[in-house]
Motif scaffolding. Sequence first.
Motif, PDB file in Angstrom:
ATOM      1  N   GLU A  32       0.826  -1.204   0.000  1.00  0.00           N
ATOM      2  CA  GLU A  32       0.000   0.000   0.000  1.00  0.00           C
ATOM      3  C   GLU A  32       0.860   1.253   0.000  1.00  0.00           C
ATOM      4  O   GLU A  32       0.552   2.241  -0.671  1.00  0.00           O
ATOM      5  N   GLN A  33       1.954   1.210   0.732  1.00  0.00           N
ATOM      6  CA  GLN A  33       2.830   2.369   0.810  1.00  0.00           C
ATOM      7  C   GLN A  33       3.528   2.623  -0.521  1.00  0.00           C
ATOM      8  O   GLN A  33       3.676   3.775  -0.948  1.00  0.00           O
ATOM      9  N   VAL A  34       3.969   1.555  -1.183  1.00  0.00           N
ATOM     10  CA  VAL A  34       4.617   1.690  -2.486  1.00  0.00           C
ATOM     11  C   VAL A  34       3.664   2.359  -3.483  1.00  0.00           C
ATOM     12  O   VAL A  34       4.040   3.284  -4.220  1.00  0.00           O
ATOM     13  N   LEU A  35       2.425   1.911  -3.508  1.00  0.00           N
ATOM     14  CA  LEU A  35       1.433   2.461  -4.430  1.00  0.00           C
ATOM     15  C   LEU A  35       1.145   3.928  -4.135  1.00  0.00           C
ATOM     16  O   LEU A  35       1.053   4.753  -5.051  1.00  0.00           O
ATOM     17  N   ARG A  36       1.018   4.262  -2.859  1.00  0.00           N
ATOM     18  CA  ARG A  36       0.718   5.648  -2.507  1.00  0.00           C
ATOM     19  C   ARG A  36       1.899   6.567  -2.758  1.00  0.00           C
ATOM     20  O   ARG A  36       1.727   7.723  -3.165  1.00  0.00           O
ATOM     21  N   HIS A 204      -0.625  11.640   5.590  1.00  0.00           N
ATOM     22  CA  HIS A 204      -1.584  10.630   5.140  1.00  0.00           C
ATOM     23  C   HIS A 204      -0.899   9.390   4.562  1.00  0.00           C
ATOM     24  O   HIS A 204      -1.564   8.556   3.948  1.00  0.00           O
ATOM     25  N   ARG A 205       0.408   9.268   4.742  1.00  0.00           N
ATOM     26  CA  ARG A 205       1.129   8.093   4.241  1.00  0.00           C
ATOM     27  C   ARG A 205       0.624   6.857   4.975  1.00  0.00           C
ATOM     28  O   ARG A 205       0.456   6.870   6.201  1.00  0.00           O
ATOM     29  N   PRO A 206       0.354   5.753   4.267  1.00  0.00           N
ATOM     30  CA  PRO A 206      -0.240   4.578   4.904  1.00  0.00           C
ATOM     31  C   PRO A 206       0.533   4.065   6.112  1.00  0.00           C
ATOM     32  O   PRO A 206      -0.061   3.614   7.093  1.00  0.00           O
ATOM     33  N   GLY A 207       1.854   4.113   6.069  1.00  0.00           N
ATOM     34  CA  GLY A 207       2.635   3.565   7.179  1.00  0.00           C
ATOM     35  C   GLY A 207       2.789   4.484   8.367  1.00  0.00           C
ATOM     36  O   GLY A 207       3.263   4.060   9.427  1.00  0.00           O
ATOM     37  N   PHE A 208       2.403   5.750   8.230  1.00  0.00           N
ATOM     38  CA  PHE A 208       2.579   6.721   9.310  1.00  0.00           C
ATOM     39  C   PHE A 208       1.546   6.448  10.404  1.00  0.00           C
ATOM     40  O   PHE A 208       0.344   6.619  10.201  1.00  0.00           O
ATOM     41  N   ASP A 209       2.015   6.015  11.572  1.00  0.00           N
ATOM     42  CA  ASP A 209       1.127   5.637  12.665  1.00  0.00           C
ATOM     43  C   ASP A 209       0.939   6.822  13.610  1.00  0.00           C
ATOM     44  O   ASP A 209       1.840   7.169  14.381  1.00  0.00           O
ATOM     45  N   HIS A 210      -0.220   7.452  13.536  1.00  0.00           N
ATOM     46  CA  HIS A 210      -0.487   8.639  14.349  1.00  0.00           C
ATOM     47  C   HIS A 210      -0.538   8.315  15.832  1.00  0.00           C
ATOM     48  O   HIS A 210      -0.146   9.140  16.670  1.00  0.00           O
ATOM     49  N   ASP A 211      -1.029   7.123  16.190  1.00  0.00           N
ATOM     50  CA  ASP A 211      -1.163   6.763  17.600  1.00  0.00           C
ATOM     51  C   ASP A 211       0.170   6.436  18.256  1.00  0.00           C
ATOM     52  O   ASP A 211       0.311   6.562  19.472  1.00  0.00           O
ATOM     53  N   LEU A 212       1.149   6.005  17.471  1.00  0.00           N
ATOM     54  CA  LEU A 212       2.458   5.656  18.026  1.00  0.00           C
ATOM     55  C   LEU A 212       3.480   6.771  17.865  1.00  0.00           C
ATOM     56  O   LEU A 212       4.594   6.671  18.401  1.00  0.00           O
ATOM     57  N   VAL A 227       8.575  10.227  15.101  1.00  0.00           N
ATOM     58  CA  VAL A 227       7.630   9.684  14.129  1.00  0.00           C
ATOM     59  C   VAL A 227       7.721   8.163  14.090  1.00  0.00           C
ATOM     60  O   VAL A 227       8.819   7.598  14.064  1.00  0.00           O
ATOM     61  N   ALA A 228       6.574   7.520  14.083  1.00  0.00           N
ATOM     62  CA  ALA A 228       6.507   6.061  13.991  1.00  0.00           C
ATOM     63  C   ALA A 228       5.886   5.654  12.668  1.00  0.00           C
ATOM     64  O   ALA A 228       4.817   6.137  12.301  1.00  0.00           O
ATOM     65  N   GLU A 229       6.579   4.782  11.946  1.00  0.00           N
ATOM     66  CA  GLU A 229       6.034   4.153  10.754  1.00  0.00           C
ATOM     67  C   GLU A 229       6.010   2.649  11.006  1.00  0.00           C
ATOM     68  O   GLU A 229       6.962   2.101  11.583  1.00  0.00           O
TER      69      GLU A 229
END
Length: 306
Positions: A32-36, A204-212, A227-229
Amino acid sequence: MTVIVRDFRPADAGTWVQVRRAALPYMVTTPEQVLRDLADAHPDKHFRLLVAEEDGELIGTAQVGIAYETPEPGQGFCNPYTRPDRMGRGAGSLLVRTAEEYLAGVGAVAVHTWVLDAPANRAFAEKRGYVAGRPAHFLHLDLANRTLPPLGKASTGVELLTAADFEDDPRPLFEADAETTADEPSDTPSELTDYEDWLRTTWHRPGFDHDLTSVVVADGAVAAFSVAETDGLTRYWSGMTGTRRAFRGRGLAKLAKNDSLHRARAAGYTDAYTGNDAGNGPMLAINTWFGYEICATEVRHVHRLT
């Protein structure tokens, strides 16, 4: 056996990740990240994904483009990786040649690449005119078995939040990211000025984890962050840990990163990875304090096209 290079297709995303993980297991990425990353790339980046294919089997990948956020124009990049069990078949050479021709056509005057610090990899780069520059390390922390430092208590006027607390207005995090990114050691320093692009490609990157992603607020302002991915499974990557200039020297980056690591372990992540410029002593010291160990080294190389 015939090797060809062609443009990436959406159906390649799963195999792309398999090749990249085999060649560089320290990175955290998902289909998903590659595509985005491809879909959301800024036009000035001239971003292109190439694949090397041998008789229908995808054996190599390359990310190609222009470092449009640097003040020095014409700085291209090409990061090729071949599946380790398919080395020596010409895939890497063909990827590099195709990338260089493309970059020259979109105005690049130089091509930067990361090369694993191993004799064969460095010889491959040097044979093609690439000159070694600054090294950087990949580091690994065994989150499942390593004891983390105890969580520190925030001092008066300091508050620990997460990126999720900024969902309504992420701009303060963008401003903090821009300031710390400008101070990061690099052969191609970056200047983050486009907020809308940052929202698309970072927030809005798929791997970017807002909660972590942990954020330290001091005296009402964003002071530091980590930043947590993640891959949504077991792997966690520290995308950037930084402190704004006015707040440095107070241990706030360490506070943010420790909070993020504790959150990641509680969420079930077992392996934490990060990357450090070899000359960034303060950040390397922080990571050593956490128990990170160097697991690989890459060396930045550059080839002048003109």
